[in-house]
Design an enzyme around this catalytic site. Sequence first.
Site, short mmCIF file in Angstrom:
data_model
loop_
_atom_site.label_atom_id
_atom_site.label_comp_id
_atom_site.label_asym_id
_atom_site.label_seq_id
_atom_site.Cartn_x
_atom_site.Cartn_y
_atom_site.Cartn_z
N GLU A 19 39.50 101.81 61.94
CA GLU A 19 38.22 101.95 62.18
C GLU A 19 36.96 101.86 61.49
O GLU A 19 37.26 102.38 60.21
CB GLU A 19 37.47 103.70 62.93
CG GLU A 19 36.38 104.52 63.52
CD GLU A 19 36.40 105.75 64.27
OE1 GLU A 19 37.11 105.82 64.95
OE2 GLU A 19 35.60 106.01 63.69
N TYR A 51 30.60 103.71 67.18
CA TYR A 51 28.68 104.15 67.38
C TYR A 51 28.08 105.95 66.98
O TYR A 51 29.03 106.83 67.45
CB TYR A 51 28.98 103.97 68.95
CG TYR A 51 27.63 103.44 69.05
CD1 TYR A 51 27.28 102.34 69.53
CD2 TYR A 51 26.86 104.59 69.43
CE1 TYR A 51 26.07 101.19 69.83
CE2 TYR A 51 25.16 104.16 69.41
CZ TYR A 51 24.66 102.79 69.48
OH TYR A 51 23.24 101.88 69.74
N GLY A 126 30.91 111.51 72.51
CA GLY A 126 30.16 111.82 71.22
C GLY A 126 29.69 112.94 71.09
O GLY A 126 29.72 114.02 71.38
N ASP A 127 28.40 113.06 69.42
CA ASP A 127 28.29 114.38 68.86
C ASP A 127 27.17 114.50 69.57
O ASP A 127 26.23 113.74 69.86
CB ASP A 127 28.39 114.07 67.38
CG ASP A 127 29.42 114.52 66.71
OD1 ASP A 127 30.70 114.61 67.53
OD2 ASP A 127 30.41 113.54 65.85
N ALA A 145 33.05 113.15 78.62
CA ALA A 145 33.62 111.40 78.49
C ALA A 145 34.55 111.46 79.94
O ALA A 145 33.96 110.31 80.19
CB ALA A 145 34.99 111.76 77.09
N TYR A 180 42.96 115.65 70.41
CA TYR A 180 42.75 117.04 69.35
C TYR A 180 44.03 117.47 69.48
O TYR A 180 44.30 118.56 70.35
CB TYR A 180 41.33 118.08 70.17
CG TYR A 180 40.21 116.79 69.78
CD1 TYR A 180 38.91 116.92 69.11
CD2 TYR A 180 39.82 116.31 70.72
CE1 TYR A 180 38.07 115.91 68.86
CE2 TYR A 180 38.43 115.62 70.80
CZ TYR A 180 38.33 115.47 70.07
OH TYR A 180 36.64 114.80 70.48
N HIS A 184 39.04 120.90 70.61
CA HIS A 184 37.75 121.03 70.19
C HIS A 184 37.12 121.52 69.80
O HIS A 184 37.96 122.78 70.31
CB HIS A 184 37.30 119.72 71.53
CG HIS A 184 36.09 119.04 71.28
ND1 HIS A 184 34.65 119.98 71.22
CD2 HIS A 184 35.79 117.78 71.57
CE1 HIS A 184 33.82 119.16 71.39
NE2 HIS A 184 34.47 118.13 70.89
N GLN A 247 35.55 117.48 50.01
CA GLN A 247 36.53 117.64 50.83
C GLN A 247 37.25 118.87 51.99
O GLN A 247 37.68 118.47 53.40
CB GLN A 247 37.45 115.74 51.64
CG GLN A 247 36.23 114.75 51.20
CD GLN A 247 36.39 113.40 51.40
OE1 GLN A 247 38.08 113.56 50.90
NE2 GLN A 247 36.35 112.53 51.85
#
Length: 318
Positions: A19, A51, A126-127, A145, A180, A184, A247
């Site tokens: 991705e 996106y 989406g966030d 979603a 997830y 989530h 990270q």
Amino acid sequence: MKIVDHISNAKGKPLFSFELLPPIKGQSIKGIFDAIDPLMEFNPPFIDVTYLREDYIYKQHPNGLLEKIAYRKRPSTVATCAAIMNKYNVDAVPHLICGGFTKDETENALIDLQFLGIDNVLVLRGDARKSDNSFVPTPDGHAYASELLQHVVDMNNGRYLHDYMEDAAKTDFCIGVAGYPEKHYESPNLDTDFKYLKHKVDTGADFIVTQMFFDNKKYKALVDKCRANGINVPIIPGLKPITSSKQLVSLPKIFHLDIPMELTEAIQACKSEKDVKEVGIEWMIHQCQELKEMGAPVLHFYTMGNPEPTKKIVQAVF
């Protein structure tokens, strides 16, 4: 070709995919090609194009008043997918998100994708915008979603938004959704999260792509629970090697995931960032080898525009 057909044609042999993000506004498509070129020798059957929804900037006028302006940092995912397919003759999988689009805009984008010969979409809520504390749906847009998924399923059945579209041609998208392994972050518990996942599959999702994870037991637990509850679609693990000591903090904060203690201690013992990258790559190589043995249909990498760590992993695993 549909992702489920790529998987079926592989006859149990795991595939490799990855991705990437469209380029920042003002940059050329060359940056995308530079991120893809090093990985094409491994023959990925498809490439995801993510996106990010629009955000807001504030422009100050001479009178001191601030104007709130919607701003998109990246070009259209549709255009990026078209460029990838044209150059590499590989399937591109655009992400569809709820935020930033009305239902009409979503339908128009899906019609464009169909005209381009794009067979697959990954449907996501989406966030939230950086300027919002939580996700805020676009007026007359989809809030979940599952609603966006239903919209795509309806079009696959020839049902469009407006009644006056008689004898509308059916689309034929293979539809992916997110899963997830570690829940989530907005879900109160794993069981509730799983209920939503099952609802999406029952609505018509054809495959699942997971959030990144670093403990294969959590992926296996998700797969086992899905199979025990009648979810038989492919479950594709999403993967990303740790390449920076920062990270250890940023990934759990942003993606709400756990990093195993063994990996954490190995990274903390590193004397340089180069050592950190090597530890992260070795961990991911071992993780991928296990996932192959588990029967994962595809090893899907979140490259974030940096193909080199993924290339080293894939060279060792495939």
